[in-house]
Design an enzyme around this catalytic site. Structure first.
Site, PDB file in Angstrom:
ATOM      1  N   LYS A  57       0.811  -1.217   0.000  1.00  0.00           N
ATOM      2  CA  LYS A  57       0.000   0.000   0.000  1.00  0.00           C
ATOM      3  C   LYS A  57       0.846   1.269   0.000  1.00  0.00           C
ATOM      4  CE  LYS A  57      -4.179  -1.696   0.095  1.00  0.00           C
ATOM      5  NZ  LYS A  57      -5.366  -1.105  -0.495  1.00  0.00           N
TER       6      LYS A  57
HETATM    7  C1  PLP Z   1      -3.539  -6.805   4.006  1.00  0.00           C
HETATM    8  C2  PLP Z   1      -4.222  -6.441   2.723  1.00  0.00           C
HETATM    9  N1  PLP Z   1      -4.399  -7.403   1.815  1.00  0.00           N
HETATM   10  C3  PLP Z   1      -5.039  -7.147   0.655  1.00  0.00           C
HETATM   11  C4  PLP Z   1      -5.543  -5.894   0.354  1.00  0.00           C
HETATM   12  C5  PLP Z   1      -6.274  -5.694  -0.949  1.00  0.00           C
HETATM   13  O1  PLP Z   1      -5.550  -4.899  -1.878  1.00  0.00           O
HETATM   14  P1  PLP Z   1      -6.327  -3.928  -2.855  1.00  0.00           P
HETATM   15  O2  PLP Z   1      -6.984  -2.886  -1.985  1.00  0.00           O
HETATM   16  O3  PLP Z   1      -5.286  -3.315  -3.736  1.00  0.00           O
HETATM   17  O4  PLP Z   1      -7.330  -4.704  -3.606  1.00  0.00           O
HETATM   18  C6  PLP Z   1      -5.369  -4.878   1.280  1.00  0.00           C
HETATM   19  C7  PLP Z   1      -5.946  -3.552   1.024  1.00  0.00           C
HETATM   20  O5  PLP Z   1      -6.428  -2.868   1.892  1.00  0.00           O
HETATM   21  C8  PLP Z   1      -4.684  -5.134   2.485  1.00  0.00           C
HETATM   22  O6  PLP Z   1      -4.480  -4.179   3.402  1.00  0.00           O
END
Ligand code: PLP
Length: 326
Positions: free
Chosen positions: A44
């Site tokens: 992120k």
């Molecule tokens: C630990 C974790 N895994 C997966 C995701 C999913 O990613 P995306 O928001 O890019 O779909 C997030 C997003 O908040 C996350 O914090």
């Protein structure tokens, strides 16, 4: 001398690492895009900085402004790092099912954290969607990030994560598998990879209690698919603009129990100390095994670090209480 001018310059260029034990029954090579090497320990960081840079460029975020976001932790971490380097304040709105560690980490980075109930409708004024929107309207010189619908989220992965994976696999990647929350990772990486080779298959990992899989398969937004779940970071009860369903070939759903158990297995069998959505993602890869053949190169992206889950998936008392372990 070789050094980064600040912590933000160390974001990206994370390693690709072969999985060995958990994937030994699969016919193909499985590689993990290991995003915990980012300074905020998650993928992120990439989109947080990109969203800030784009908002600075078009004047949505002004000098010494306040950044407001509804975040389950990792986006907040990336935004907080960038805010410190660039001189902004942060207010984060988080739901009460998130781990205490995530909340404490955001506070450690100087952010104000507002905790909201999880089990209310998104339109309820107490929901974390509504509260973050309201704070955005009420706080002077503030900018509401909205990672769900902000196109810079997808763009960050289109411009960095996708090209890295393509280069690291020498263009040999055949499948990309990743958990889906806001959709930024799957849509950005997926779009870039399909532009290089339209035959590459893009698979999303979803949770039970989320609308994505059914919506992708039928076009129906089915409210019956929505119920509380434990897995953190993936699945939604809304359709974020960042989920580009047209580039996704399919979804597989992983149970809360399997996601928790495979989070532990990644640590114990591969030495990969990762977050709960990584457990869901690797279980998703195993569930998809009938789609893979011997020459395939499967890349699975692991979003965040295990340290944020020591009170939950890495705590055997919690695992027993949840009925995930004898
Ligand atoms: C630990 C974790 N895994 C997966 C995701 C999913 O990613 P995306 O928001 O890019 O779909 C997030 C997003 O908040 C996350 O914090």
């Amino acid at each position: 001398m070789e050094y980064a001018k600040n912590i933000l310059e160390t974001i990206g260029n994370t390693p690709l690492i072969k999985l060995n034990k958990l994937t030994k029954e699969l016919p193909c090579l499985v590689l993990a895009k290991y995003e915990t090497f980012n300074p905020g320990n998650s993928t992120k960081d990439r989109m947080a900085v990109k969203m800030i840079e784009d908002a600075e460029a078009d004047g949505r975020l002004k000098p010494s402004g306040t950044i407001i976001e509804g975040t389950s932790g990792n986006t907040g971490m990336g935004l907080a790092l960038a805010a410190i380097v660039k001189g902004y304040k942060c207010i984060f709105v988080i739901s009460d099912k998130q781990s205490k560690e995530k909340i404490d980490i955001l506070k450690a980075l100087g952010a104000e954290v507002v905790v909201c109930p999880t089990d209310v409708e998104p339109t309820d004024p107490r929901s974390y969607y509504s509260v973050s929107k309201r704070l955005g309207e009420e706080t002077p010189n503030s900018w509401y990030v909205n990672q769900y619908d902000n196109p810079s989220n997808t763009k960050a992965h289109y411009e960095t994560t996708g090209p890295e994976i393509w280069k690291q696999t020498d263009g040999k990647i055949t499948h990309f598998v990743v958990g889906v929350g806001t959709g930024g990772t799957i849509s950005g990486v997926g779009k870039y990879l399909k532009e290089q080779n339209p035959d590459i298959k893009i698979w999303g990992v979803d949770t039970y209690g989320s609308v994505f899989k059914k919506y992708h398969e039928t076009g129906v937004f089915d409210k019956n698919e929505i119920y509380p779940y434990v897995t953190e970071g993936i699945g939604e009860d809304i359709l974020p603009a960042n989920v580009d369903f047209s580039i996704i070939d399919g979804f597989t759903k992983v149970t809360d129990k399997d996601a928790a158990i495979y989070t532990q297995k990644l640590a114990k069998e591969e030495g990969m100390f990762l977050g709960n959505s990584a457990g869901a993602a690797i279980k998703g890869v195993l569930q998809l095994q009938e789609h893979f053949t011997k020459d395939d190169v499967v890349v699975v992206l692991f979003h965040d670090h295990g340290s944020r889950y020591v009170g939950k998936m890495f705590n055997d008392d919690w695992m027993r209480k949840m009925g995930y372990k004898e």
